[in-house]
Motif scaffolding. Structure first.
Motif, PDB file in Angstrom:
ATOM      1  N   LEU A 224       0.830  -1.205   0.000  1.00 31.26           N
ATOM      2  CA  LEU A 224       0.000   0.000   0.000  1.00 31.26           C
ATOM      3  C   LEU A 224       0.866   1.257   0.000  1.00 31.26           C
ATOM      4  CD1 LEU A 224      -2.929   1.121   0.227  1.00 31.26           C
ATOM      5  CD2 LEU A 224      -2.529   1.213   2.711  1.00 31.26           C
ATOM      6  N   PRO A 225       0.837   2.038  -1.081  1.00 37.89           N
ATOM      7  CA  PRO A 225       1.588   3.303  -1.106  1.00 37.89           C
ATOM      8  C   PRO A 225       0.931   4.337  -0.178  1.00 37.89           C
ATOM      9  CG  PRO A 225       1.035   2.529  -3.329  1.00 37.89           C
ATOM     10  CD  PRO A 225       0.187   1.760  -2.372  1.00 37.89           C
ATOM     11  N   ILE A 226       1.763   5.035   0.591  1.00 40.47           N
ATOM     12  CA  ILE A 226       1.257   6.136   1.422  1.00 40.47           C
ATOM     13  C   ILE A 226       2.183   7.336   1.251  1.00 40.47           C
ATOM     14  CG2 ILE A 226       0.158   4.616   3.102  1.00 40.47           C
ATOM     15  CD1 ILE A 226       2.549   5.109   4.968  1.00 40.47           C
ATOM     16  N   ARG A 227       1.656   8.550   1.537  1.00 33.32           N
ATOM     17  CA  ARG A 227       2.459   9.768   1.431  1.00 33.32           C
ATOM     18  C   ARG A 227       3.367   9.913   2.649  1.00 33.32           C
ATOM     19  NH1 ARG A 227      -2.661  12.147   0.664  1.00 33.32           N
ATOM     20  NH2 ARG A 227      -2.261  13.299   2.621  1.00 33.32           N
ATOM     21  N   LEU A 228       4.379  10.746   2.513  1.00 32.18           N
ATOM     22  CA  LEU A 228       5.307  10.981   3.619  1.00 32.18           C
ATOM     23  C   LEU A 228       4.585  11.576   4.816  1.00 32.18           C
ATOM     24  CD1 LEU A 228       8.197  11.010   4.695  1.00 32.18           C
ATOM     25  CD2 LEU A 228       8.495  13.267   3.644  1.00 32.18           C
ATOM     26  N   ASP A 229       3.686  12.539   4.570  1.00 29.86           N
ATOM     27  CA  ASP A 229       2.983  13.168   5.694  1.00 29.86           C
ATOM     28  C   ASP A 229       2.066  12.176   6.396  1.00 29.86           C
ATOM     29  OD1 ASP A 229       1.447  13.448   3.148  1.00 29.86           O
ATOM     30  OD2 ASP A 229      -0.070  14.307   4.479  1.00 29.86           O
ATOM     31  N   GLU A 230       1.477  11.218   5.640  1.00 34.58           N
ATOM     32  CA  GLU A 230       0.630  10.198   6.259  1.00 34.58           C
ATOM     33  C   GLU A 230       1.461   9.278   7.139  1.00 34.58           C
ATOM     34  OE1 GLU A 230      -2.810   9.743   2.789  1.00 34.58           O
ATOM     35  OE2 GLU A 230      -0.951   8.576   2.650  1.00 34.58           O
ATOM     36  N   ALA A 231       2.688   9.003   6.701  1.00 32.98           N
ATOM     37  CA  ALA A 231       3.566   8.152   7.495  1.00 32.98           C
ATOM     38  C   ALA A 231       4.039   8.859   8.757  1.00 32.98           C
ATOM     39  CB  ALA A 231       4.758   7.713   6.657  1.00 32.98           C
ATOM     40  N   ILE A 232       4.364  10.135   8.652  1.00 34.73           N
ATOM     41  CA  ILE A 232       4.911  10.865   9.794  1.00 34.73           C
ATOM     42  C   ILE A 232       3.830  11.191  10.826  1.00 34.73           C
ATOM     43  CG2 ILE A 232       5.969  13.056  10.503  1.00 34.73           C
ATOM     44  CD1 ILE A 232       7.483  13.039   7.836  1.00 34.73           C
ATOM     45  N   SER A 233       2.704  11.721  10.360  1.00 36.34           N
ATOM     46  CA  SER A 233       1.673  12.212  11.282  1.00 36.34           C
ATOM     47  C   SER A 233       0.576  11.200  11.559  1.00 36.34           C
ATOM     48  CB  SER A 233       1.048  13.499  10.707  1.00 36.34           C
ATOM     49  OG  SER A 233       2.038  14.479  10.501  1.00 36.34           O
ATOM     50  N   GLY A 234       0.532  10.120  10.757  1.00 34.83           N
ATOM     51  CA  GLY A 234      -0.579   9.186  10.882  1.00 34.83           C
ATOM     52  C   GLY A 234      -1.771   9.681  10.087  1.00 34.83           C
ATOM     53  N   ALA A 235      -2.648   8.772   9.695  1.00 32.89           N
ATOM     54  CA  ALA A 235      -3.805   9.173   8.890  1.00 32.89           C
ATOM     55  C   ALA A 235      -4.826   8.033   8.872  1.00 32.89           C
ATOM     56  CB  ALA A 235      -3.369   9.503   7.461  1.00 32.89           C
ATOM     57  N   VAL A 246     -12.290  -0.349   2.327  1.00 34.90           N
ATOM     58  CA  VAL A 246     -12.534  -0.096   3.751  1.00 34.90           C
ATOM     59  C   VAL A 246     -11.595   1.016   4.199  1.00 34.90           C
ATOM     60  CG1 VAL A 246     -13.234  -2.480   4.209  1.00 34.90           C
ATOM     61  CG2 VAL A 246     -10.836  -1.825   4.515  1.00 34.90           C
ATOM     62  N   MET A 247     -11.846   1.552   5.389  1.00 31.13           N
ATOM     63  CA  MET A 247     -10.987   2.572   5.974  1.00 31.13           C
ATOM     64  C   MET A 247     -10.039   1.909   6.977  1.00 31.13           C
ATOM     65  SD  MET A 247     -11.946   5.292   4.421  1.00 31.13           S
ATOM     66  CE  MET A 247     -11.050   6.529   5.372  1.00 31.13           C
ATOM     67  N   MET A 248      -8.804   2.391   7.020  1.00 34.61           N
ATOM     68  CA  MET A 248      -7.820   1.852   7.959  1.00 34.61           C
ATOM     69  C   MET A 248      -6.965   2.993   8.497  1.00 34.61           C
ATOM     70  SD  MET A 248      -4.917  -1.102   7.341  1.00 34.61           S
ATOM     71  CE  MET A 248      -3.876  -0.028   6.344  1.00 34.61           C
ATOM     72  N   SER A 249      -6.577   2.905   9.768  1.00 37.67           N
ATOM     73  CA  SER A 249      -5.752   3.926  10.406  1.00 37.67           C
ATOM     74  C   SER A 249      -4.286   3.595  10.247  1.00 37.67           C
ATOM     75  CB  SER A 249      -6.090   4.041  11.889  1.00 37.67           C
ATOM     76  OG  SER A 249      -7.419   4.484  12.069  1.00 37.67           O
ATOM     77  N   ILE A 250      -3.495   4.600   9.820  1.00 38.35           N
ATOM     78  CA  ILE A 250      -2.047   4.465   9.710  1.00 38.35           C
ATOM     79  C   ILE A 250      -1.436   5.102  10.960  1.00 38.35           C
ATOM     80  CG2 ILE A 250       0.007   5.002   8.364  1.00 38.35           C
ATOM     81  CD1 ILE A 250      -1.971   3.234   6.891  1.00 38.35           C
ATOM     82  N   PRO A 251      -0.702   4.333  11.756  1.00 35.32           N
ATOM     83  CA  PRO A 251      -0.095   4.922  12.962  1.00 35.32           C
ATOM     84  C   PRO A 251       0.935   5.989  12.602  1.00 35.32           C
ATOM     85  CG  PRO A 251      -0.061   2.500  13.042  1.00 35.32           C
ATOM     86  CD  PRO A 251      -0.414   2.895  11.645  1.00 35.32           C
ATOM     87  N   ALA A 252       1.034   7.014  13.419  1.00 37.70           N
ATOM     88  CA  ALA A 252       2.049   8.053  13.215  1.00 37.70           C
ATOM     89  C   ALA A 252       3.441   7.432  13.344  1.00 37.70           C
ATOM     90  CB  ALA A 252       1.865   9.171  14.240  1.00 37.70           C
ATOM     91  N   GLY A 253       4.376   7.924  12.547  1.00 41.05           N
ATOM     92  CA  GLY A 253       5.745   7.422  12.584  1.00 41.05           C
ATOM     93  C   GLY A 253       5.925   6.088  11.893  1.00 41.05           C
TER      94      GLY A 253
END
Length: 313
Positions: A224-235, A246-253
């Motif tokens: 799953l590709p994610i943006r840098l800001d999504e990886a750093i701040s969570g999304a 479906v929706m899924m939460s990406i943990p910060a960091g």
């Protein structure tokens, strides 16, 4: 037909036990119930049964050894039989099967041991033999084999499929976890016609490859590709599964390579449970982004850290 001893693979002086042992071995390998799609094996089965029928009868064997009987148990000379003698043997009944005459051979005992068949008076058995004078069931038609390619998502979710058979009939299939795992689905009576009824159709499921899902046992994997800001701040992001988004939460960091698990979003198992969807995060950086490049050049907070230290470099 070849010499009867050669047919059974034994020496001419073999005793009764050796004859019976050789026949049991060959009958188990060549029995029509185990070689439905192999007419050569069925013909060979007839030959070895005929050989055993004659050689297991002491009188007939003696006559054969003296050259008075041929390999079919028929007299080579019109008056070579003793009083009450009989050629016996194994004679064709027609395209649907063959007729066994007893000739002193106990086929019921042998096939009861090999295939669980019952002796006469003891009920039916899987081999279709019942002791003295037994006749095999008329052969069913040949089974027809099919391969059905199924979309990845449909296979994981066990969605019903439709197949058109060689006879033009269209059948709706309720596929199972066993079928998706590679076990053929059997459709009774949908094969070739035969004197004992039509054979069956066997449908093997082939799961098509997917452009971004891969299968890992009962689990489904997704990069799953994610943006840098999504990886750093969570999304909280939307991602695909085999049964819709479906929706899924990406943990910060989060780093690239981190695996998140969606329970019960994989392939069905035989016990009714399901595998999971394993989501591997992949940070996707924009190419030639001047603002990001400028930020990194001015950021010194992480300059001294070596993320490859665990690799010994």
């Amino acid at each position: 037909m070849a010499d009867l001893y050669s047919t059974l693979g034994i020496a001419r002086g073999a005793d009764d036990a050796a004859i019976k042992k050789a026949y049991r071995k060959l009958a188990k390998e060549l029995h029509p119930d185990r070689n439905k799609d192999n007419p050569k094996a069925t013909a060979r089965f007839s030959e070895v049964t005929q050989a055993y029928d004659l050689l297991s009868d002491k009188d007939k064997r003696a006559q054969y050894d003296r050259g008075e009987l041929d390999e079919q148990g028929n007299p080579k000379m019109p008056f070579s039989y003793g009083a009450g003698g009989s050629a016996g043997g194994f004679r064709p009944r027609g395209p649907g099967g063959v007729e066994f005459e007893t000739g002193g051979s106990d086929f019921g005992e042998i096939f009861e041991g090999l295939f669980g068949g019952k002796r006469a008076g003891g009920g039916g058995g899987s081999s279709g033999f019942s002791g003295f004078g037994a006749r095999p069931r008329a052969q069913k038609g040949v089974d027809a084999a099919y391969r059905l390619a199924v979309d990845f998502e449909d296979a994981a979710a066990l969605k019903p499929q439709r197949i058109t058979l060689g006879n033009g009939k269209t059948v709706d299939l309720k596929i199972t976890a066993d079928a998706v795992a590679g076990a053929p689905m059997r459709l009774a009576g949908q094969g070739e016609a035969g004197m004992g009824g039509a054979g069956d159709a066997q449908v093997t499921i082939e799961v098509k490859k997917h452009r971004f899902f891969t299968r890992d046992g009962d689990d489904v994997r997704l990069d799953l590709p994610i943006r840098l800001d999504e990886a750093i701040s969570g999304a909280k992001i939307k991602l695909p599964t085999v049964e819709g988004a479906v929706m899924m939460s990406i943990p910060a960091g989060s780093n690239s390579g981190k695996i998140l698990r969606l329970k019960g979003r994989g392939f069905h198992r035989k016990d009714g449970t399901r595998g999971d969807q394993l989501v591997t995060l992949m940070i996707d950086l924009p190419a030639d982004d001047a603002e990001l490049k400028s930020f990194v050049e001015g950021w010194s907070g992480d300059a001294e850290r070596n993320p490859r230290a665990a690799l010994g470099v």
